[in-house]
Each structure stands twice: as structure tokens, then as C-alpha cells.
Design a protein around this motif. Structure first.
Motif, PDB file in Angstrom:
ATOM      1  N   MET A  34     -26.599 -13.259  -0.451  1.00 20.80           N
ATOM      2  CA  MET A  34     -25.919 -13.572  -1.703  1.00 20.80           C
ATOM      3  C   MET A  34     -26.797 -14.449  -2.590  1.00 20.80           C
ATOM      4  O   MET A  34     -26.865 -14.242  -3.796  1.00 20.80           O
ATOM      5  N   ALA A  35     -27.483 -15.425  -1.988  1.00 17.67           N
ATOM      6  CA  ALA A  35     -28.368 -16.295  -2.765  1.00 17.67           C
ATOM      7  C   ALA A  35     -29.505 -15.484  -3.384  1.00 17.67           C
ATOM      8  O   ALA A  35     -29.875 -15.703  -4.538  1.00 17.67           O
ATOM      9  N   ARG A  36     -30.057 -14.554  -2.640  1.00 18.51           N
ATOM     10  CA  ARG A  36     -31.138 -13.717  -3.179  1.00 18.51           C
ATOM     11  C   ARG A  36     -30.640 -12.825  -4.304  1.00 18.51           C
ATOM     12  O   ARG A  36     -31.370 -12.534  -5.249  1.00 18.51           O
ATOM     13  N   SER A  37     -29.400 -12.386  -4.240  1.00 18.32           N
ATOM     14  CA  SER A  37     -28.880 -11.517  -5.289  1.00 18.32           C
ATOM     15  C   SER A  37     -28.654 -12.253  -6.600  1.00 18.32           C
ATOM     16  O   SER A  37     -28.512 -11.629  -7.648  1.00 18.32           O
ATOM     17  N   ALA A  47     -38.008   0.949  -8.585  1.00 21.45           N
ATOM     18  CA  ALA A  47     -37.043   1.670  -7.745  1.00 21.45           C
ATOM     19  C   ALA A  47     -37.532   1.845  -6.307  1.00 21.45           C
ATOM     20  O   ALA A  47     -36.724   1.988  -5.397  1.00 21.45           O
ATOM     21  N   SER A  48     -38.845   1.825  -6.080  1.00 21.97           N
ATOM     22  CA  SER A  48     -39.363   2.065  -4.733  1.00 21.97           C
ATOM     23  C   SER A  48     -39.422   0.796  -3.877  1.00 21.97           C
ATOM     24  O   SER A  48     -39.623   0.878  -2.675  1.00 21.97           O
ATOM     25  N   ILE A  49     -39.244  -0.380  -4.482  1.00 20.69           N
ATOM     26  CA  ILE A  49     -39.316  -1.650  -3.738  1.00 20.69           C
ATOM     27  C   ILE A  49     -37.967  -2.360  -3.815  1.00 20.69           C
ATOM     28  O   ILE A  49     -37.474  -2.653  -4.904  1.00 20.69           O
ATOM     29  N   PHE A  50     -37.381  -2.628  -2.660  1.00 18.57           N
ATOM     30  CA  PHE A  50     -36.123  -3.375  -2.607  1.00 18.57           C
ATOM     31  C   PHE A  50     -36.445  -4.866  -2.609  1.00 18.57           C
ATOM     32  O   PHE A  50     -37.144  -5.357  -1.732  1.00 18.57           O
ATOM     33  N   ASP A  58     -39.677  -8.965  -8.617  1.00 20.31           N
ATOM     34  CA  ASP A  58     -40.688  -9.639  -7.786  1.00 20.31           C
ATOM     35  C   ASP A  58     -40.052 -10.054  -6.461  1.00 20.31           C
ATOM     36  O   ASP A  58     -39.274 -11.012  -6.394  1.00 20.31           O
ATOM     37  N   ARG A  59     -40.385  -9.328  -5.394  1.00 21.17           N
ATOM     38  CA  ARG A  59     -39.761  -9.558  -4.091  1.00 21.17           C
ATOM     39  C   ARG A  59     -40.035 -10.956  -3.557  1.00 21.17           C
ATOM     40  O   ARG A  59     -39.129 -11.630  -3.050  1.00 21.17           O
ATOM     41  N   LEU A  60     -41.268 -11.437  -3.670  1.00 23.37           N
ATOM     42  CA  LEU A  60     -41.612 -12.763  -3.144  1.00 23.37           C
ATOM     43  C   LEU A  60     -40.905 -13.879  -3.914  1.00 23.37           C
ATOM     44  O   LEU A  60     -40.477 -14.869  -3.323  1.00 23.37           O
ATOM     45  N   LEU A  61     -40.777 -13.712  -5.217  1.00 26.24           N
ATOM     46  CA  LEU A  61     -40.060 -14.709  -6.021  1.00 26.24           C
ATOM     47  C   LEU A  61     -38.582 -14.740  -5.646  1.00 26.24           C
ATOM     48  O   LEU A  61     -37.976 -15.816  -5.554  1.00 26.24           O
ATOM     49  N   VAL A  62     -37.999 -13.578  -5.401  1.00 32.26           N
ATOM     50  CA  VAL A  62     -36.588 -13.500  -4.998  1.00 32.26           C
ATOM     51  C   VAL A  62     -36.383 -14.217  -3.669  1.00 32.26           C
ATOM     52  O   VAL A  62     -35.438 -15.004  -3.511  1.00 32.26           O
ATOM     53  N   ILE A  63     -37.285 -13.976  -2.719  1.00 33.06           N
ATOM     54  CA  ILE A  63     -37.163 -14.634  -1.412  1.00 33.06           C
ATOM     55  C   ILE A  63     -37.318 -16.143  -1.558  1.00 33.06           C
ATOM     56  O   ILE A  63     -36.540 -16.917  -0.991  1.00 33.06           O
ATOM     57  N   GLU A  64     -38.298 -16.576  -2.350  1.00 32.22           N
ATOM     58  CA  GLU A  64     -38.551 -18.010  -2.517  1.00 32.22           C
ATOM     59  C   GLU A  64     -37.376 -18.726  -3.180  1.00 32.22           C
ATOM     60  O   GLU A  64     -36.885 -19.733  -2.676  1.00 32.22           O
TER      61      GLU A  64
END
Length: 142
Positions: A34-37, A47-50, A58-64
Motif C-alpha cells: 500500500m505504501a508503494r502504491s 507497461a513492461s516493468i511493474f 521508476d521502480r527503485l524510487l517507488v521502493i525507496e
């Protein structure tokens, strides 16, 4: 006394206990996704990267940023747990177990409602809803 006899003796208490356990487990498993969303950035979605967020590519920024939000929520939750353990101990001594259980269930319901409302808030306001849900979840640990 076996489990069958204990269930027959006070089924409502066991049903409430199972509800609380299920809600706590659900909250614990859904806090990180939920926090990542809730993360927003300027990079367009691919579309090819969740990434975990429908508002940031940016996947790494979302995780951070998601992990920063979860860490802040854990600090709030632990602070509320320390304060509420003392306060609810007094309530349980003075008013009894029923008052303690009612406060606990109201806090649990408030936490679930805060989490549900956080999804529909704007990203700048969602931080407050997520922290409020964590604060109410601090009662779970008591």
C-alpha cells in the motif's frame, strides 16, 4: 479444558479474537504494497516493468519512498504502542476488560477505515491517512 469446551463456554470472545488476529495479519501483509502504491513521480509508466505504483515509472524510487513511508509508520506505531500500553493498562484496571476490549476494537476499526480512505486520497494527503492508520494500529500490539 479442551478447545471444544472453551469455544462452547464463550464463543463471542473467541470470534472477536479470531477477527482481531485476521485483521492484524491483513494489516501487516498489506502495509508495504500500500505504501508503494502511494508513491508519485514524474517518470512515465512503462507497461513492461511493474513498479508497484500506478503513478510512477521508476521502480527503485517507488521502493525507496515506499520503504521510507513504512519506516515512518512503524515509528508512529511503536510510539503509540508504548503510550497506549500504559494508558490501557490503567483503563483495564479501573474499568475492566470490557472497556479495554471496546477501545481496542474501536481502534482496530479506525485503522481499517483509515487504510481504506487512504487509497482514495491525493498523494500529498495519503501520507497523513497512512500515518493515522499506523497510529491506530499501535493499539494492536497492546
Amino acid at each position: 479444558m479442551g478447545m471444544k469446551q472453551a469455544w462452547k463456554r464463550c464463543p463471542r470472545v473467541h470470534a472477536i479474537f479470531l477477527l482481531v488476529c485476521f485483521t492484524f495479519m491483513l494489516y501487516s501483509n498489506l502495509a508495504d504494497p500500500m505504501a508503494r502504491s502511494l508513491v508519485v513521480c514524474d517518470e512515465p509508466l512503462n507497461a513492461s516493468i511493474f513498479t508497484g505504483s500506478s503513478r510512477c515509472g521508476d521502480r527503485l524510487l517507488v521502493i525507496e519512498r515506499g520503504q521510507e513511508l513504512v519506516a515512518g509508520a512503524k515509528v508512529v506505531r511503536l510510539g503509540v504502542t508504548v503510550a497506549s500500553a500504559t494508558a490501557l493498562g490503567v483503563v483495564a484496571d479501573v474499568r475492566g476488560r470490557k472497556a479495554f476490549l471496546m477501545i481496542y476494537l474501536i481502534a482496530m476499526l479506525a485503522s481499517v477505515l483509515c487504510n481504506a480512505c487512504t487509497v482514495s486520497l491525493e498523494p500529498t494527503e495519503a501520507w497523513f491517512g497512512f500515518m493515522a492508520a499506523a497510529a491506530f494500529a499501535g493499539f494492536f500490539s497492546v
